[in-house]
Structures are given as C-alpha cells and as structure tokens.
Design an enzyme around this catalytic site. Structure first.
Site, PDB file in Angstrom:
ATOM      1  N   HIS A 167       7.617 -33.892  58.309  1.00 11.85           N
ATOM      2  CA  HIS A 167       7.225 -35.283  58.102  1.00 11.85           C
ATOM      3  C   HIS A 167       5.731 -35.346  57.848  1.00 11.85           C
ATOM      4  CE1 HIS A 167      11.154 -36.503  59.468  1.00 11.85           C
ATOM      5  NE2 HIS A 167      10.951 -36.026  60.691  1.00 11.85           N
ATOM      6  N   CYS A 180      15.542 -27.918  55.908  1.00 14.10           N
ATOM      7  CA  CYS A 180      16.948 -28.135  56.281  1.00 14.10           C
ATOM      8  C   CYS A 180      17.761 -26.853  56.261  1.00 14.10           C
ATOM      9  CB  CYS A 180      17.598 -29.202  55.395  1.00 14.10           C
ATOM     10  SG  CYS A 180      16.733 -30.793  55.420  1.00 14.10           S
TER      11      CYS A 180
END
Length: 224
Positions: A87, A178
C-alpha cells in the site's frame, strides 16, 4: 442489486492518508462493536496509506524480495486472507465493515461483489475490468489493478480492496504481489494519465452503493 425494498444505511468515511496500524485498530473496533450489536450500521472506509507491506494470515514470506528480519520497510502480518501486498499514496483502499446477515452469508459471493464494484468503476472510464478464474482481484489488459483480501468474523467483514490509481509502482518490485509470479501489476494512470484518487473516491462510493444496495451516509472519523 438491492436486497431489500428499502436500502439500509452504510456510514461512509472518506479519509485522507492514514497510518496502516491506525486503520487496522479502527477496523477491529468497528468489527467488535458490530459483533456485539448487529443492529449498528454498516461502514465503508476509503483512504490511502503511507508505504507499507502486509502479509495475509498464512502468507508465504518467500514472496518477499528483502530480508524480513532486516527490513527498512514497514511490514505487518494481519488477519486477512491472501499473500503479500503493498500500500502507498496514490492507491485507494476500501475497508467495508458489513454484516453479511443483511446480504448473503457466502464469502465467495462477497468477493465477487467487491470485484464487481471495481469493474463498474472501470466501466465509467470505458475500461473493461476482468476477472481471472482461480484468482481474486480485477485485471486490465492482463495487469492486476485491484487486489482483495478479507477477514470475516461471525459474518461481519473487515479488510477489503485496494485499487492502484496513480501510485509509485516501484514498491511492488520488492515483492511478488499477491504471490502471483506470472502476472504483472498496473495502475489506472497507465490508461488515464493524470487521474487522482480524489476523483475515484466518488466513483467507488457510487458503485459500492449500487452493488450492495445501500444508502451511503457521510460520516466523520473519531479516533478509537
């Protein structure tokens, strides 16, 4: 899709840049309150984070390209599902705190609804967001622009989704995002030069309201 004749209220918190741990504590407080009192309104938090890496519960540290014990970067292992993600400013993060008893008690359904929110937002810019079978998230022309990772306790949700709007993408180079080794990440700025998170916030809110059939109520943050 609206799931009742009268849409129920969902509190919308439009925040700016918030440290990850502050947002995490806030989510946990909201979730606990709603487990204890299921009649409380649902919540949607929209914000950005300073640069931070997070590992999902059970995530594989092999997807980090730096030494976990000697890292100069903020990194937290949290209770959401999924692998490592990044992030930073320019990435819009959404944290829905929803009581799924009001919708459908089905985690796969919920994940698809979050994807649908992003897909509808992209469609407003004439971009065709795509799902890829076997994965969670949204892709544009083969590049992953939105990641999703959730936690559900007694059918109340926390964590949520992140949409790469105009971030500094170099932070993704230090991880395997991911845990997907053969698919690149991307940001909307590659397709829409000059786009900013402020613009996307309104689109996310509108599409979230449509997909979940809720009436969003602008709310003010109070520190927990």
């Amino acid at each position: 899709m609206i799931y009742s004749s009268k849409p129920h209220s969902c509190l919308l918190y439009n925040q700016g840049l918030m440290p990850y741990l502050d947002a995490l504590q806030w989510q946990r407080s909201l979730l606990t309150e709603r487990i204890n009192n299921p009649n409380l309104e649902d919540v949607l938090i929209l914000l950005e984070h300073p640069p931070v890496y997070t590992l999902g519960q059970g995530a594989n540290p092999e997807f980090l390209k730096f030494d976990l014990d000697k890292s100069e970067y903020h990194l937290y292992r949290v209770e959401r599902g999924g692998e490592v993600t990044y992030h930073c400013p320019g990435q819009l993060v959404g944290y829905p705190i929803l009581n799924l008893h009001r919708y459908r008690q089905d985690l796969h359904w919920y994940l698809r609804q979050l994807e649908e929110v992003i897909i509808r937002v992209l469609a407003k810019y004439d971009l065709q967001g795509e799902r890829i079978s076997g994965f969670t998230g949204v892709w544009l022309e083969g590049r992953k622009v939105a990641a999703i990772g959730i936690k559900v306790s007694r059918w109340v949700t926390m964590h949520g989704f992140s949409l790469n709007v105009c971030p500094d993408m170099t932070g993704f180079e230090r991880i395997v995002p991911c845990g997907i080794t053969d698919k690149a990440v991307g940001s909307l700025a590659e397709w829409i030069p000059g786009i900013k998170c402020l613009e996307i916030r309104d689109q996310i809110a509108q599409c979230f309201s449509e997909v979940f059939g809720v009436k969003l109520v602008d709310s003010q943050y109070r520190r927990y």
